[in-house]
Scaffold this motif. Sequence first.
Motif, PDB file in Angstrom:
ATOM      1  N   ASN A 193      43.268 -90.847 -25.916  1.00  0.00           N
ATOM      2  CA  ASN A 193      41.906 -90.318 -25.952  1.00  0.00           C
ATOM      3  C   ASN A 193      41.068 -91.065 -24.933  1.00  0.00           C
ATOM      4  O   ASN A 193      41.116 -92.292 -24.876  1.00  0.00           O
ATOM      5  N   GLY A 194      40.326 -90.324 -24.131  1.00  0.00           N
ATOM      6  CA  GLY A 194      39.480 -90.978 -23.146  1.00  0.00           C
ATOM      7  C   GLY A 194      40.177 -91.312 -21.841  1.00  0.00           C
ATOM      8  O   GLY A 194      39.598 -91.949 -20.971  1.00  0.00           O
ATOM      9  N   ALA A 195      41.422 -90.867 -21.691  1.00  0.00           N
ATOM     10  CA  ALA A 195      42.145 -91.174 -20.450  1.00  0.00           C
ATOM     11  C   ALA A 195      41.700 -90.279 -19.301  1.00  0.00           C
ATOM     12  O   ALA A 195      41.946 -90.577 -18.142  1.00  0.00           O
ATOM     13  N   GLY A 196      41.017 -89.165 -19.631  1.00  0.00           N
ATOM     14  CA  GLY A 196      40.531 -88.276 -18.586  1.00  0.00           C
ATOM     15  C   GLY A 196      41.240 -86.934 -18.512  1.00  0.00           C
ATOM     16  O   GLY A 196      41.026 -86.172 -17.578  1.00  0.00           O
ATOM     17  N   LYS A 197      42.070 -86.616 -19.525  1.00  0.00           N
ATOM     18  CA  LYS A 197      42.798 -85.337 -19.516  1.00  0.00           C
ATOM     19  C   LYS A 197      41.837 -84.160 -19.624  1.00  0.00           C
ATOM     20  O   LYS A 197      41.917 -83.202 -18.848  1.00  0.00           O
ATOM     21  N   SER A 198      40.942 -84.241 -20.607  1.00  0.00           N
ATOM     22  CA  SER A 198      40.044 -83.106 -20.831  1.00  0.00           C
ATOM     23  C   SER A 198      39.066 -82.927 -19.665  1.00  0.00           C
ATOM     24  O   SER A 198      38.750 -81.802 -19.290  1.00  0.00           O
ATOM     25  N   THR A 199      38.631 -84.044 -19.088  1.00  0.00           N
ATOM     26  CA  THR A 199      37.749 -83.955 -17.917  1.00  0.00           C
ATOM     27  C   THR A 199      38.452 -83.194 -16.800  1.00  0.00           C
ATOM     28  O   THR A 199      37.890 -82.288 -16.182  1.00  0.00           O
TER      29      THR A 199
END
Lengths: 499, 406
Positions: free
Chosen positions: A37-43
């Motif tokens: 979570n927060g690694a930047g996948k969704s971004t």
Amino acid sequence: MQLELRGITKRFGAFTANDAIDIVVEPGQIHALLGENGAGKSTLMNVLYGLYQAEEGSILLDGIEQRFSGPGDAMRAGIGMVHQHFMLVPVFTVAENVMLGHEPTKGAGVLDLETARQRVREISARFGFGLDPDARIEDLPVGVQQRVEIVKALSRDAKVLVFDEPTAVLTPQETDELIGIMRQLKEAGTSIVFISHKLREVRAIADVITVIRRGKVVGSAEPTASSQELAALMVGRAVELTVHKQPAAPGDVALSIRGLSARNAQGTVTLDDVDLDIRRGEILAVAGVQGNGQTELANAIIGLLGGLEGSISLEGRELIGRTVKQVLDAGVGFVPEDRSHDGIVKEFTIAENLILDRSDRDPFANGLSLKLGTVRSFAEEKSREYDVRSQGVDTKVGRLSGGNQQKVVLARELSRPLKLFIASQPTRGLDVGSIQFVHEQIVATRDAGVPVLIVSTELDEVVALADRIAVMYQGRIVDVVAPDTSRERLGSLMAGVVA
Amino acid sequence: MIRAYRTPIVLGVIALLVLVLFGLIGSDGDSTFRISTSGDFFTVPDLVLPSRGTALVLGVVLLVLAAGAALLVRRGRRVPVWLLAVFGVLAVLGTLSWAIAGGTLPMTQLLQGSLALAVPLVFGALGGVLSERVGVVNIAIEGQLLAGAFSSAVVASLTGNLYLGLVAAAVAGALVSLVLAVFAITYIVDQVIVGVVLNVLVVGLTSFLHSAVLDSASNSPGRLPQIEIPLLAQIPLLGPLLFEQTLIIYLMFIAVAIVTFALFRTRWGLRLRAVGEHPQAADTVGINVARTRFMGVTLGGALAGLGGAFFTLGSVGAFSQEMTAGQGYIALAALIFGRWNPVLATLAALLFGFARNLASVLGIVGSPVPSQFLLMLPYVVTLIAVAGLAGKVRGPAAAGTPYIKG
């Protein structure tokens, strides 16, 4: 269609969410994006879908560079997305949701509902979805809603389909069905991007795995790679995936729930004649798909739920009818599922959050005022003990990472003498390192002889922590089983099947 | 438990009031309802009823209906709207027969006046429906009505053209709502606060202009002529009510039909509702949320402004300070009572108009009821309607919530 992301960089102020990311997704391939979570996948996916504009880099489809100024452009180019939080209007029908944005008309802007229904039936039949075009979204189970999202993307002739954490809300059976659907789509030549942080699923379905950490591609792996290897890539160091714990040494029954029933404001039964015992020194984990009464169960014990029938007794004292404060003072520790709303006050400092429950009494207060010195030294001590990383105890809790916020909550709840500890979704949204820490604390609490009730929708977590598992379905405890019960059986129980 | 039985309980109390107050301890004498007017094809004789007997019979019927509602609730069903409607009509009849005991009630005038009073409410509620369905809470209906009333009077006076006055009213309403839209959508200011401020602003501005600038030349627009539709206008009761009216009332009926059709049958309406329910879902299928909201809010303002023209061009024939007198808020109540549905909101507006007109007609007829009580009536009706009978209604999910991308 081949999708290529070349050198994508996306910044939010000083924070770089995506740092020169390169990814190629071949036609008919399932490409997994693995990361915490927060690694930047969704971004990254929001950049691809035109919701964000990247500062640098380009998006190519079949080698041709694209410019997306909004989701409309991305969809027209053949990119579809199944969002983690479904983008469906709850009060609209399936057909209305599917046609929204590209509605068939009979001319003059008058909707052609029959054509829209036909389109839903056609796509639904192709994949065996069995969707009723006239059903209202809010009446449908989550798994079916997800199919509507898929149909929505396919009805726009999506050639590249992005699934953003699609299994988060599904039962194990529904997850299996989804994996089947993704394979079917792949056979039909659709390129699939599958975003997840669940190693098991990624290994089960992906053709290629790309691992992202802190906004950068840190490597790729074959699906044959072991879970340990993938986790190490994802976190950046070797991680312990299993929870180490000694066999439980259960004592007497401490919490005893009998015939507990509740209804919500709409009159729907949320808890249905629940019987449950928890012994000292054991972890009882409640498993189930989100929304089957687990939240209500925890809230009922803590005193947040009115209109209860039945009894909840802690060491022989009835808890029903008591206020939350009385329940806490009776020795109940509680980690709420929605940490940022119910667990902490974001605008308060770490020190203030640590004494929220005892701000009116010794040693933190005398009759009129807080003893700020004591509050401060307590906070410093707990921050050290629970490894809360911050710039000091005067830092506002809202500025901490999810993992550190959860540590503050744990530190507060575990620093009272406890007769019962309840943790709802204790590791939701946390990074692997914090998860490990939280799990250790929970096991240590059990080993100190406290009865522990865990509510979690993550089956992996339930299996790893529990000494006994209670499965809830539609407000009932379907069964209480041992943690070595097969996943298939747990899955059936979660779907309400008692075999 | 009590909550589930709220509707039957409210109905039961009303039924008992009718039975006891109007029936058992009511006044003797006959109540006469006059139905025909002189211009009709044929004359329907006056309806003469014994006041107390009527109230007694109606009271019993009302009690039966309330019991029926309780029975339905017990079986876990909802109380149907038709039952509420029938109950409402009968309760009103019971009240009327008591209030006019010994006198004569001209039904045509009563209904005509009701419709007239309801016109601004209907337009206001329709404007509110569009605005709230697209996700912007519209407290500023009052301001839009008042702006419409003012501009229509001024423009019609200066140009000498009443129809230009109507156009000006719509434009003025749209402008007021455009301010609401800019603050609510672009600058994400709290929608309720902007709405209230706008209302106060329009009151101040029009009052100032009225006393400082307007004179007899710029505030004497005259009134819209009545357009009589041949033959239809001669039907007893319905004729004068529906087919012998000014343009603005015909426009109102057309507007209700168009808004209803557009909202539920067209691509435009589907997108508008999607934006009001789940703006993010609309955004992800390529619908421009901000633009759709601007469109809905402004169009709603134009409708409300048109309603404001009725105060001047439709009835009084001149603008006076604060002449909307809070009708915008009643329109808001009609909108909620009508569950954000254009047709139901219209019916609610008509009900409120009826209650208000009843008060004045009864005063003229010379009813034994004190006039202070009669003046209270419309607001009591509004209160019971919105709080007691509307129940827990669900508006557009995203109404009041600004949409911030990303």
